[in-house]
Design a protein around this motif. Structure first.
Motif, mmCIF file in Angstrom:
data_model
loop_
_atom_site.group_PDB
_atom_site.id
_atom_site.type_symbol
_atom_site.label_atom_id
_atom_site.label_comp_id
_atom_site.label_asym_id
_atom_site.label_seq_id
_atom_site.Cartn_x
_atom_site.Cartn_y
_atom_site.Cartn_z
ATOM 1 N N ASN A 90 0.841 -1.197 0.000
ATOM 2 C CA ASN A 90 0.000 0.000 0.000
ATOM 3 C C ASN A 90 0.885 1.260 0.000
ATOM 4 O O ASN A 90 0.577 2.252 0.653
ATOM 5 N N TRP A 91 2.022 1.196 -0.746
ATOM 6 C CA TRP A 91 2.959 2.316 -0.711
ATOM 7 C C TRP A 91 2.352 3.642 -1.176
ATOM 8 O O TRP A 91 2.750 4.710 -0.666
ATOM 9 N N PRO A 92 1.378 3.703 -2.089
ATOM 10 C CA PRO A 92 0.845 5.028 -2.457
ATOM 11 C C PRO A 92 0.236 5.751 -1.252
ATOM 12 O O PRO A 92 0.388 6.957 -1.091
ATOM 13 N N TRP A 93 -0.441 4.986 -0.361
ATOM 14 C CA TRP A 93 -0.987 5.614 0.839
ATOM 15 C C TRP A 93 0.135 6.007 1.790
ATOM 16 O O TRP A 93 0.174 7.115 2.315
ATOM 17 N N LEU A 94 1.081 5.064 1.981
ATOM 18 C CA LEU A 94 2.184 5.277 2.931
ATOM 19 C C LEU A 94 2.955 6.553 2.586
ATOM 20 O O LEU A 94 3.235 7.392 3.446
ATOM 21 N N TRP A 95 3.266 6.686 1.305
ATOM 22 C CA TRP A 95 4.027 7.834 0.846
ATOM 23 C C TRP A 95 3.243 9.123 1.103
ATOM 24 O O TRP A 95 3.755 10.097 1.646
ATOM 25 N N ARG A 96 1.968 9.120 0.735
ATOM 26 C CA ARG A 96 1.147 10.329 0.919
ATOM 27 C C ARG A 96 0.977 10.656 2.412
ATOM 28 O O ARG A 96 0.994 11.815 2.812
ATOM 29 N N PHE A 97 0.808 9.618 3.231
ATOM 30 C CA PHE A 97 0.636 9.796 4.681
ATOM 31 C C PHE A 97 1.879 10.491 5.259
ATOM 32 O O PHE A 97 1.770 11.447 6.032
ATOM 33 N N LEU A 98 3.065 10.022 4.836
ATOM 34 C CA LEU A 98 4.300 10.629 5.338
ATOM 35 C C LEU A 98 4.447 12.052 4.805
ATOM 36 O O LEU A 98 4.880 12.956 5.518
ATOM 37 N N TRP A 99 4.059 12.251 3.563
ATOM 38 C CA TRP A 99 4.174 13.587 2.969
ATOM 39 C C TRP A 99 3.368 14.607 3.777
ATOM 40 O O TRP A 99 3.769 15.756 3.928
ATOM 41 N N HIS A 100 2.235 14.177 4.323
ATOM 42 C CA HIS A 100 1.370 15.098 5.070
ATOM 43 C C HIS A 100 1.900 15.426 6.468
ATOM 44 O O HIS A 100 1.255 16.198 7.186
ATOM 45 N N ALA A 101 3.054 14.866 6.842
ATOM 46 C CA ALA A 101 3.637 15.218 8.147
ATOM 47 C C ALA A 101 4.382 16.545 8.024
ATOM 48 O O ALA A 101 5.526 16.671 8.441
ATOM 49 N N ASN A 102 3.736 17.529 7.432
ATOM 50 C CA ASN A 102 4.362 18.855 7.321
ATOM 51 C C ASN A 102 3.477 19.865 8.072
ATOM 52 O O ASN A 102 2.306 19.593 8.360
ATOM 53 N N ARG A 103 4.060 21.000 8.368
ATOM 54 C CA ARG A 103 3.366 21.953 9.248
ATOM 55 C C ARG A 103 2.051 22.457 8.661
ATOM 56 O O ARG A 103 1.035 22.536 9.349
ATOM 57 N N THR A 104 2.042 22.746 7.353
ATOM 58 C CA THR A 104 0.823 23.308 6.749
ATOM 59 C C THR A 104 -0.326 22.321 6.856
ATOM 60 O O THR A 104 -1.437 22.657 7.269
ATOM 61 N N SER A 105 -0.050 21.088 6.478
ATOM 62 C CA SER A 105 -1.095 20.070 6.508
ATOM 63 C C SER A 105 -1.545 19.815 7.950
ATOM 64 O O SER A 105 -2.740 19.696 8.241
ATOM 65 N N PHE A 106 -0.565 19.759 8.850
ATOM 66 C CA PHE A 106 -0.864 19.508 10.263
ATOM 67 C C PHE A 106 -1.794 20.590 10.814
ATOM 68 O O PHE A 106 -2.772 20.298 11.505
ATOM 69 N N GLU A 107 -1.487 21.850 10.472
ATOM 70 C CA GLU A 107 -2.322 22.944 11.014
ATOM 71 C C GLU A 107 -3.747 22.863 10.484
ATOM 72 O O GLU A 107 -4.722 23.037 11.213
ATOM 73 N N LYS A 108 -3.867 22.549 9.203
ATOM 74 C CA LYS A 108 -5.206 22.446 8.613
ATOM 75 C C LYS A 108 -5.985 21.285 9.268
ATOM 76 O O LYS A 108 -7.164 21.414 9.610
ATOM 77 N N THR A 109 -5.294 20.172 9.460
ATOM 78 C CA THR A 109 -5.951 18.987 10.027
ATOM 79 C C THR A 109 -6.366 19.219 11.482
ATOM 80 O O THR A 109 -7.490 18.887 11.870
ATOM 81 N N THR A 110 -5.484 19.819 12.277
ATOM 82 C CA THR A 110 -5.827 19.998 13.696
ATOM 83 C C THR A 110 -7.036 20.931 13.851
ATOM 84 O O THR A 110 -7.933 20.651 14.654
ATOM 85 N N VAL A 111 -7.072 22.003 13.061
ATOM 86 C CA VAL A 111 -8.212 22.936 13.151
ATOM 87 C C VAL A 111 -9.501 22.209 12.749
ATOM 88 O O VAL A 111 -10.540 22.306 13.426
ATOM 89 N N ALA A 112 -9.415 21.447 11.654
ATOM 90 C CA ALA A 112 -10.612 20.749 11.148
ATOM 91 C C ALA A 112 -11.080 19.685 12.151
ATOM 92 O O ALA A 112 -12.275 19.579 12.455
ATOM 93 N N LEU A 113 -10.130 18.906 12.683
ATOM 94 C CA LEU A 113 -10.530 17.833 13.602
ATOM 95 C C LEU A 113 -11.073 18.398 14.915
ATOM 96 O O LEU A 113 -12.016 17.855 15.492
ATOM 97 N N ASP A 114 -10.479 19.502 15.359
ATOM 98 C CA ASP A 114 -10.982 20.087 16.612
ATOM 99 C C ASP A 114 -12.453 20.480 16.463
ATOM 100 O O ASP A 114 -13.272 20.200 17.352
ATOM 101 N N ALA A 115 -12.782 21.089 15.325
ATOM 102 C CA ALA A 115 -14.178 21.491 15.097
ATOM 103 C C ALA A 115 -15.090 20.254 15.043
ATOM 104 O O ALA A 115 -16.179 20.240 15.632
#
Ligand code: FAD
Length: 440
Positions: A90-115
């Motif tokens: 399942n490397w296409p998911w794995l690669w994308r999952f790791l790619w999203h460990a960046n600050r921009t994505s993290f900030e968007k995700t935390t705000v969205a999940l908190d809501a």
């Protein structure tokens, strides 16, 4: 208003916490809803989890700093993350999952999940009251336990994020931890009490109580195995394993870890965004990649007179131990493990559960394991750690609600509310854009 919405009829595929919540929220807005599952409500992932509802879950696993710690995680794997060879397929998911460990994505995700978590929390409370099931809810937080100062120091980033979102927490000394949970072994140099959190004593019972509310209000539950979906002149159709076809104007796919498999081979004719019924010539296929963060549980008889007041998350042991009850209302302890990355249908490997049991027994006294209580499930995870909640672009009437990773039990109700608002073309309680299907 268009044909799909004026009909106010929908079929929801999947009766886990997410599907049942979508069905209940649509029904509350006057929709006629049928819920389909091959099992009884809540008998898969939504029944086997740790039962924690917490604002601290706004932090996804793929966060800034993951790349730095990855080599050590892979070379010296701890109990919290096991990577099996089958996960690499399942490397296409794995690669994308790791790619999203960046600050921009993290900030968007935390705000969205908190809501989403906060909306879900309010909705859980309302629905538990309506279902007269408040007794299943325990509102006294959960505890993160650290065995030494360095592991506590390593949690600084997490604590800063929780503070930024005003999540109520308290750092406990060994003495104050002992006062709160007197039967815990004195192993821990620090504990973090997440106070903006609750837990349930019987996750499957909660889903079943919500499903019963849905039935009481006239909802229909159909027990069938879904084989495929297809476009239909007046909406959508789904086929069951016995060969029957069922048509519906609106179809909601809420099949948790099985959603990608259902949608994967599916190709659709793009229709215009105005939802006219004229298909364009273009055929598209879905590009959503799902990962399977598998996890295990085992249940134990408690020692009489030795209660645990709330779930504990032992950071070094990488397990959660939750005081729960079985369907008969007897007290039990449920131990759940960290993440095992593997193909969804790979054979279970119980090693992680054995390690978790060894660690948990050092922390808290428990009697023998309950027979036949071992269980494995998959947290359905999308690369940016946000679920999809919305309509499939170019496919009017096809709605998606899946990919809730570690927090689908807690965030199912908010998902249902948001989806029902979108399907009814109403203004939404929270910003839906971070959950849109078009991000793929
Ligand atoms: C070990 C572990 C611990 C967890 N702890 C927590 C926690 O403390 N708090 C939290 O919020 N979340 C937790 N989670 C995550 C949470 O359990 C999931 O995110 C959530 O249950 C997903 O819900 P769902 O409704 O999307 O999926 P599911 O509950 O899996 O529902 C999907 C439904 O689809 C049905 N289905 C599948 N295929 C077919 C088919 N072909 N035909 C008919 N029906 C079909 C299944 O029978 C099932 O009922 C944990 C998960 C794990 C594995």
């Amino acid at each position: 208003m268009n044909f799909y919405e004026t009909s106010r009829q929908a079929t929801v595929l999947g009766a886990g916490m997410v599907g049942v919540s979508c069905a209940l929220a649509l029904q509350a807005k006057g929709w006629r809803v049928t819920l389909v599952d091959k099992r009884e409500p809540g008998e898969e992932t939504s029944g086997g989890n740790a039962g924690v509802l917490s604002r601290s879950s706004l932090l996804p696993f793929n966060r800034p700093g993951l790349w730095r710690s990855l080599p050590q995680m892979l070379l010296q794997p701890g109990p919290g993350l096991k990577v099996r060879a089958s996960a690499l397929s399942n490397w296409p998911w794995l690669w994308r999952f790791l790619w999203h460990a960046n600050r921009t994505s993290f900030e968007k995700t935390t705000v969205a999940l908190d809501a989403l978590i906060q909306l879900s929390w309010v909705t859980h409370r309302t629905w538990l009251t309506q279902a007269q099931s408040q007794h299943l809810l325990r509102e006294n937080g959960w505890l993160w336990l650290y065995q030494n100062p360095s592991s506590f120091d390593a949690s600084e980033f997490t604590r800063e994020v929780l503070q930024k979102f005003s999540v109520a927490t308290e750092i406990l000394s060994p003495q104050s931890l002992h006062e709160l949970e007197p039967h815990l072994a004195p192993h821990y140099s620090h504990a973090l009490w997440i106070k903006d959190a609750a837990s349930v004593t019987h996750p499957e019972g909660v889903v079943k109580a919500y499903a019963q509310q849905f039935i009481n209000a006239g909802g229909i539950i159909q027990k069938e195995e879904i084989k495929a979906i297809a476009q239909h002149p007046n909406g959508w159709q789904w086929q069951s394993s016995n060969g029957d076809s069922h048509a519906t104007p609106n179809l909601v796919v809420a099949m948790g870890p099985w959603s990608e498999k259902l949608l994967g081979p599916f190709k659709f004719q793009n229709q215009s965004n105005t939802r006219s019924n004229a298909p364009s010539e273009k055929t598209s296929s879905l590009q959503i990649k799902m990962g399977f963060e598998r996890g295990y549980h085992r249940q134990f008889k408690p020692v009489e007179g030795v209660p645990l007041g709330r779930p504990i998350y032992d950071i070094s042991g990488a397990y959660v131990l939750s005081p729960m009850q079985n369907a008969a209302g007897e007290n039990i302890m449920r131990l759940t493990t960290g993440v095992e990355l593997a193909a969804q249908d790979a054979q279970p490997n119980w090693q992680q559960l054995e390690e978790a049991e060894n660690a948990a027994r050092r922390a808290f006294p428990m009697k023998e394991a309950l027979p036949s209580s071992d269980w494995m499930g998959s947290r359905p995870s999308l690369p940016d750690s946000r679920p999809v909640i919305g309509e499939m672009p170019g496919c009017p009437g096809l709605w998606l609600a899946f990919g809730h990773q570690h927090i689908g039990f807690s965030t199912g109700p908010g998902t249902g509310v948001l989806l029902a608002e979108l399907m009814s073309s109403e203004s939404t309680s929270i910003d839906p854009r971070a959950f849109g299907v078009d991000r793929f």
